[in-house]
Design a protein around this motif. Structure first.
Motif, PDB file in Angstrom:
ATOM      1  N   SER A  50     -86.953 -47.146 -51.472  1.00  0.00           N
ATOM      2  CA  SER A  50     -86.356 -47.436 -50.175  1.00  0.00           C
ATOM      3  C   SER A  50     -84.843 -47.283 -50.165  1.00  0.00           C
ATOM      4  CB  SER A  50     -86.721 -48.860 -49.733  1.00  0.00           C
ATOM      5  OG  SER A  50     -86.365 -49.796 -50.724  1.00  0.00           O
ATOM      6  N   THR A  82     -88.613 -51.484 -46.298  1.00  0.00           N
ATOM      7  CA  THR A  82     -87.405 -52.110 -45.758  1.00  0.00           C
ATOM      8  C   THR A  82     -86.664 -52.895 -46.826  1.00  0.00           C
ATOM      9  OG1 THR A  82     -88.585 -54.131 -45.133  1.00  0.00           O
ATOM     10  CG2 THR A  82     -88.474 -52.385 -43.488  1.00  0.00           C
ATOM     11  N   ILE A 119     -81.755 -51.436 -43.775  1.00  0.00           N
ATOM     12  CA  ILE A 119     -81.547 -51.940 -42.422  1.00  0.00           C
ATOM     13  C   ILE A 119     -80.111 -51.682 -41.968  1.00  0.00           C
ATOM     14  CG2 ILE A 119     -81.407 -54.050 -41.026  1.00  0.00           C
ATOM     15  CD1 ILE A 119     -83.787 -55.110 -42.671  1.00  0.00           C
ATOM     16  N   VAL A 131     -89.387 -58.005 -45.817  1.00  0.00           N
ATOM     17  CA  VAL A 131     -88.480 -57.176 -45.029  1.00  0.00           C
ATOM     18  C   VAL A 131     -87.071 -57.103 -45.632  1.00  0.00           C
ATOM     19  CG1 VAL A 131     -87.291 -56.989 -42.799  1.00  0.00           C
ATOM     20  CG2 VAL A 131     -89.756 -57.345 -42.867  1.00  0.00           C
ATOM     21  N   TYR A 151     -87.748 -49.245 -35.802  1.00  0.00           N
ATOM     22  CA  TYR A 151     -87.998 -49.174 -37.249  1.00  0.00           C
ATOM     23  C   TYR A 151     -88.620 -50.474 -37.769  1.00  0.00           C
ATOM     24  CZ  TYR A 151     -86.386 -49.479 -42.165  1.00  0.00           C
ATOM     25  OH  TYR A 151     -86.278 -49.675 -43.517  1.00  0.00           O
ATOM     26  N   LEU A 152     -87.978 -51.593 -37.471  1.00  0.00           N
ATOM     27  CA  LEU A 152     -88.480 -52.889 -37.940  1.00  0.00           C
ATOM     28  C   LEU A 152     -89.775 -53.281 -37.229  1.00  0.00           C
ATOM     29  CD1 LEU A 152     -85.140 -54.929 -38.185  1.00  0.00           C
ATOM     30  CD2 LEU A 152     -86.515 -54.027 -40.073  1.00  0.00           C
TER      31      LEU A 152
END
Length: 369
Positions: free
Chosen positions: A67, A287, A292, A251, A307-308
């Motif tokens: 990520s 994530t 982010i 997240v 996205y989230l």
């Protein structure tokens, strides 16, 4: 004092775990930028269509990039002309799966879980890309026609740009018909320059993500020391809210697709449902605080929400679906792999190199102010 020590320890461990993947992603992105012409990216990923999103998703599935390693790659394709939707789908599909992660998932959970993980990641990434293209369209730049008249009878900057563009396009058309004017240009494009690739990777790309990367690492370290040690017990005791608790942890947390597997297996062996473990396997790699921060800067607030939202809602829906599949088929993980790794000299060296670049760009931006 003890909390401060824990923070720097977490920051040290987080940096060592991520640095190598980020540097690898930067190098890969630089080489990719030199090899693949911008026109190809613009042609296949630049349009705000379902096909461009699907191509971006499929392209990202097999890449063994985490990520954080995906950040420079996504930044690169965005700079090359990819649409917001294509960039977003690439950002989601790439870190969830990879050749190494797919094989490890099969070895730990079996083929049902593996196929389900790959297919659902493609669906989530595609939906997110389509939503981004619909609700967060690229701003169209107003174009002046060449025939526009300036009150001062002098060509404006926009008109000059239009003239240059038209001339360039005509030149390209004549080149396509076999003109000698472009033979040298084609030769130049065919040449690979490693120094240019590295300059693009460690100056252009890393310079763009240095600040959000710094903030993400700091925030990630703060969250890491705040996670309770008895997380599995909490998730077992409150099964109905286990999804929400896993989302809250997954997240912002940095964990790559392969490293998330033993954690998910430990959850399941501790009594947590397969669906909740799946949520962690999807939201965890897709994530983290670093990604982010970069998504907000690179694509904007709307795409960040898409996205989230796509990852959180999608992973929870497919987590419930997986629980249903496991219930009717009565399939359980047959083995658990314990990974106890110490950081190598490569990890530590990579972390030092990354922090050197990040601090350099941070100081440079501060001096400019």
């Amino acid at each position: 004092m003890e909390l401060l020590l824990e923070f720097f320890t977490a920051l040290y461990e987080l940096s060592n775990a991520m640095a190598w993947y980020i540097l690898f992603g930067l190098v890969f992105a630089g080489i990719l930028h030199e090899i693949v012409p911008d026109s190809i990216v613009t042609k296949h990923l630049g349009n705000e269509t379902v096909s461009s999103v699907a191509k971006s998703t499929i392209f990202g599935i097999p890449l063994p990039v985490c990520s954080c390693g995906v950040i420079p790659l996504a930044t690169s394709i965005k700079k090359s002309g990819a649409s917001k939707g294509a960039t977003l789908s690439f950002l989601i599909s790439t870190p969830i799966t990879g050749v190494d992660s797919i094989l490890a998932t099969y070895g730990m959970f079996g083929w049902v879980f593996t196929i389900y993980r790959v297919l659902t990641s493609m669906i989530i990434a595609t939906i997110a890309g389509i939503l981004s293209n619909i609700y967060d369209k690229e701003e169209e730049k107003p174009a002046m026609s060449f025939s526009a008249i300036n009150t001062n009878n002098k060509p404006s900057n926009t008109q000059m740009f239009s003239t240059t563009t038209n001339f360039a396009s005509k030149q390209e058309e004549s080149c396509e018909s076999g003109g000698s004017c472009c033979s040298s240009n084609k030769e130049e494009k065919a040449k690979f320059s490693f120094s240019k690739a590295m300059k693009y990777a460690f100056v252009t790309l890393l310079g763009d993500i240095a600040k959000p990367l710094f903030l993400g690492l700091v925030i990630g370290a703060l969250i890491t020391i705040a996670i309770p040690q008895n997380l599995s017990d909490i998730l077992t005791e409150y099964s109905w809210v286990s999804y929400m608790l896993v989302i809250a942890v997954a997240v912002p947390m940095y964990v790559c697709a392969t490293a998330s597997l033993p954690i998910a297996a430990a959850f399941m062996l501790s009594g947590v449902s397969a669906g909740a473990a799946f949520v962690f396997l999807t939201a965890g790699p897709a994530t983290n605080t670093v990604t982010i921060s970069v998504v907000k800067k690179m694509l904007g607030v709307k795409s960040l929400y898409i996205y989230l939202g796509s990852i959180i809602i999608g992973s929870m829906i497919f987590g419930l679906g997986l629980d249903y599949v496991f219930n009717i088929t009565q399939i359980d993980p047959s083995s658990l792999v314990h990974i106890n790794e110490e950081f190598s000299y490569l990890d530590i060296t990579s972390s030092i190199i990354l922090w050197s670049f990040v601090l350099f760009f941070m100081i440079k931006s501060y001096i400019k102010k």
